[in-house]
Design an enzyme around this catalytic site. Structure first.
Site, short mmCIF file in Angstrom:
data_model
loop_
_atom_site.label_atom_id
_atom_site.label_comp_id
_atom_site.label_asym_id
_atom_site.label_seq_id
_atom_site.Cartn_x
_atom_site.Cartn_y
_atom_site.Cartn_z
N HIS A 203 -11.64 -4.35 8.69
CA HIS A 203 -12.16 -4.24 7.32
C HIS A 203 -13.50 -3.50 7.29
CE1 HIS A 203 -9.24 -7.46 6.63
NE2 HIS A 203 -9.41 -7.31 5.32
N GLU B 210 0.82 -1.22 0.00
CA GLU B 210 0.00 0.00 0.00
C GLU B 210 0.85 1.26 0.00
OE1 GLU B 210 -0.55 -2.60 1.94
OE2 GLU B 210 -2.49 -3.29 1.16
#
Ligand code: TPP
Ligand code: MG
Length: 655
Positions: free
Chosen positions: A459, A390
């Protein structure tokens, strides 16, 4: 490689310029004339000059906190550099950046950087941009030995190797990090050995031999331009001064310093060229005098230059741009899910502008299928499947945006934004400002947000408000397919970095979308439902919940106005305040945690701008100050549902 006398003397002169510039900086710093932290590279000049000697004017460099040498070697002007160090308006960054942030995009200098390792990501992005544009430009990425222990370095090396990017990683191994010897932080004896982990050649050279550095960089540049990918060159060198000015460097012995001074790269070249009969003592003396005069002139320029005007302190946080008008009401529409609306916009914008590229994890398929199919149309060069990295996804987007692309990066889940906070918070949000408005950051980070799927606390978060605290970012949170399509178009065409939050729960809900191309401006709220008894402000998935409650209460003659700001930054305070002046009551519904949420900001705006109109205290319905739980019943207990919204509205309107 043979060199002409002129070339050799230019190498000498460039090193001398760095040395003199920094010696005078050291004096001026000690005299209290230069503020902040100053890191000098005296003793390391051979690396900067040798590496930049292999580059053309269009090639790029990325630099570090110890960047003066790199910038001067790439052609940086002494006057504007010195003025920047003094914090003057005439400086490279108008006094907004200082020693650690000098940029000259016109010279291919993509910036010194105060974040150790960050330059490696920007270099990867610039390399990607060069490769995709087919420009033949190479990027020299300078970094220190201790930067090779940063995660960013490893993600960048891996990406550059994987994609054969034209990047030359030039490590200045000056044997120390801040105050700790290199060996104190790694088991790997030489930085160059780390190249093997990424399938890249690793070369060790004497960093104090400018010709050796140039030869190694020439070879790496040749490989890079031929499409063979990156090389890691480790240059062994030494800084004579402390880590920063004022550091008394008790962690090093006087003998060690003396030993390295004997290996001075400048004196070494001079001695060698005199011995070889290339140039005379007098010729070198003349160069020295010219350099001395140029540096004195730079100091005079800096001292005579004006300070920046405090009234301009917040200039250049955003690129100023004219925004589109929203589509007219009542046109033809078609039904579409938000996922399809986003995909269609991506497709159209990629067709329209070939600088638009997508990068992210598994974007060829996509967890929610948003980008599925685009690779077949646009190819792997424009729909780039990245490793699970990321940090470099976002960091490379920054470098690519600085050098001519319009990247749309995808972070697979909003929760993983935490893995790329540096490129978001310290790079894309600040670079325009810190460079005095020199750079544009036309990039989008798309990510999904929100709860409702028992995906657990890592999440399911809504981190939008966290990033509202960072000036320089646009934050879009669409609640309908129509808004997603219009806002994404504006985001992709914008010269500002946009964080685009797509709610998972909205991806597959159909909605009416105007036919044809249209855009929705940032900072323009939409009144999703007009009402008179109370104002409800919500974004994302909370909008439909608020609307559903409003419809239910309408049957009891309770009239609720629902406002969707659509972008949290910029926030359309005016529409909210106007509504509150009409209704006298305000409720904010947010999916994120209550403490420090965007609701607090909206409440503060109402308190300051509509105080006299409020008939009741402002109310916030937000997630509990707890992570989002896994068990469905618990998840519903944390995140606001329609029951909590209804209860709060009833209490607010007193019925
Ligand atoms: C991400 C980050 N961590 C820590 C620091 C503080 N810091 C500044 S320079 C430095 C040492 C860097 O060592 P190296 O990469 O070898 O470069 P050198 O200073 O030796 O040129 C540290 C720890 C920082 N600026 N950024
Ligand atoms: Mg070091």
């Amino acid at each position: 490689m043979t060199s002409s006398k002129r070339e050799l003397l230019e190498l000498y002169q460039s090193m001398k310029r760095i040395r003199k510039f920094e010696e005078r900086v050291s004096q001026q710093f000690a005299a209290g004339k230069i503020p902040g932290f100053v890191h000098l590279c005296i003793g390391q000049e051979g690396v900067a000059v040798g590496a930049c000697a292999s580059l053309g004017p269009d090639d790029y460099i990325t630099s570090t906190h110890r960047g003066h040498g790199h910038l001067i070697a790439k052609g940086g002007e002494l006057d504007r550099m010195m003025a920047e160090l003094y914090g003057k308006e005439t400086g490279y960054c108008k006094g907004r950046g200082g020693s650690m942030h000098i940029v000259d995009v016109g010279l291919g200098i993509l910036g010194a950087n105060g974040i150790v390792g960050a330059g490696t990501q920007i270099a990867a992005g610039a390399g990607l941009s060069s490769k995709l544009r087919g420009s033949g430009q190479v990027v020299v990425c300078f970094f220190g030995d201790d930067a090779s222990t940063e995660g960013m370095f490893h993600e960048s090396m891996n990406l550059a190797a994987l994609w054969d990017l034209p990047v030359i990683f030039v490590c200045e191994n000056n044997l120390y990090g801040q105050f700790t010897p290199y060996q104190g932080h790694t088991r790997v004896p030489n930085v160059a050995e780390k190249a093997r982990a990424y399938g890249v050649p690793g070369v060790i050279v004497d960093g104090n031999d400018v010709l050796a550095v140039r030869a190694a960089t020439d070879e790496a540049a040749r490989r890079a331009r031929a499409g063979a990918g990156p090389t890691l060159i480790e240059c062994k060198t030494y800084r004579w001064h402390g880590h920063m000015e004022g550091d008394v460097y008790a962690y090093r012995t006087a003998e060690e310093i003396e030993e390295w001074k004997e290996k001075c790269p400048i004196a070494g070249l001079r001695k060698r060229l005199i011995a070889e009969g290339v140039a005379s003592q007098e010729e070198f003396d003349r160069i020295d005098e010219q350099v001395e005069a140029a540096v004195s002139a730079a100091i005079e320029f800096a001292e005579k230059s004006p300070d920046p005007d405090p009234s301009t302190a917040a200039e250049n946080v955003y690129a100023v741009e004219s925004l589109p008008e929203p589509p007219p009401e009542g046109g033809e529409t078609e039904q579409m899910s938000m996922a399809m609306a986003i995909q269609q916009t991506l497709r159209e914008e990629m067709e329209r502008d070939e600088s638009v590229v997508i990068l992210g994890e598994d974007v060829a398929i996509g967890v929610f299928g948003v980008t599925a199919g685009l690779v077949a149309k646009f190819g792997k060069d424009r729909v780039l499947d990245t490793p699970i990295s990321e940090n470099v996804i976002a960091g490379a987007a920054v470098g690519a945006a600085m050098t001519g692309l319009r990247p749309v990066a995808e972070i697979e889940f909003g929760d993983f934004l935490t893995c790329c906070m540096d490129p978001i918070v310290n790079q894309m949000a600040k670079l325009r400002f810190m460079t005095g408005g020199q750079v544009r950051l036309p990039l989008v980070i798309r990510t999904n947000t929100g709860s409702g799927f028992s995906a657990g606390a890592q999440h399911s978060q809504s981190l939008e408000a966290l990033l509202m605290h960072v000036p320089g970012l646009i934050i879009a949170v669409p609640s309908t397919p129509r808004d997603a399509r219009g806002l994404l178009r504006t985001a992709i065409r914008s010269d500002n970095p946009v964080l685009f939050f797509e709610h998972k729960g909205l991806y597959f809900k159909p909605g009416a979308v105007p036919k044809g191309e249209y855009a929705i401006p940032f900072g323009r709220a939409e009144i999703k439902r007009a009402g008179t008894d109370a104002t409800v402000v919500a974004v994302g998935a909370m909008v439909s919940r608020a609307l559903s409650v409003a419809e239910k209460l309408a049957k009891e003659e309770i009239s609720i106005e629902v406002i969707d700001p659509r972008t949290l930054v910029p926030l359309d305070a005016e529409t909210i305040v106007e509504s509150v002046k009409k209704t006298g009551r305000l409720l904010i519904v947010e999916e994120g945690c209550r403490t420090g949420g965007f609701g607090a900001e909206v409440a503060a705006i109402a308190a300051s701008d509509a105080f006299d109109y409020l008939d009741a205290p402002v109310v916030r319905v937000a997630a509990l100050d707890a992570p989002v739980p896994f068990a469905p019943r618990l998840e519903r207990a944390v995140v606001p549902g329609e029951d909590r919204i209804e209860e709060a509205i009833r209490a607010l309107v007193g019925g």
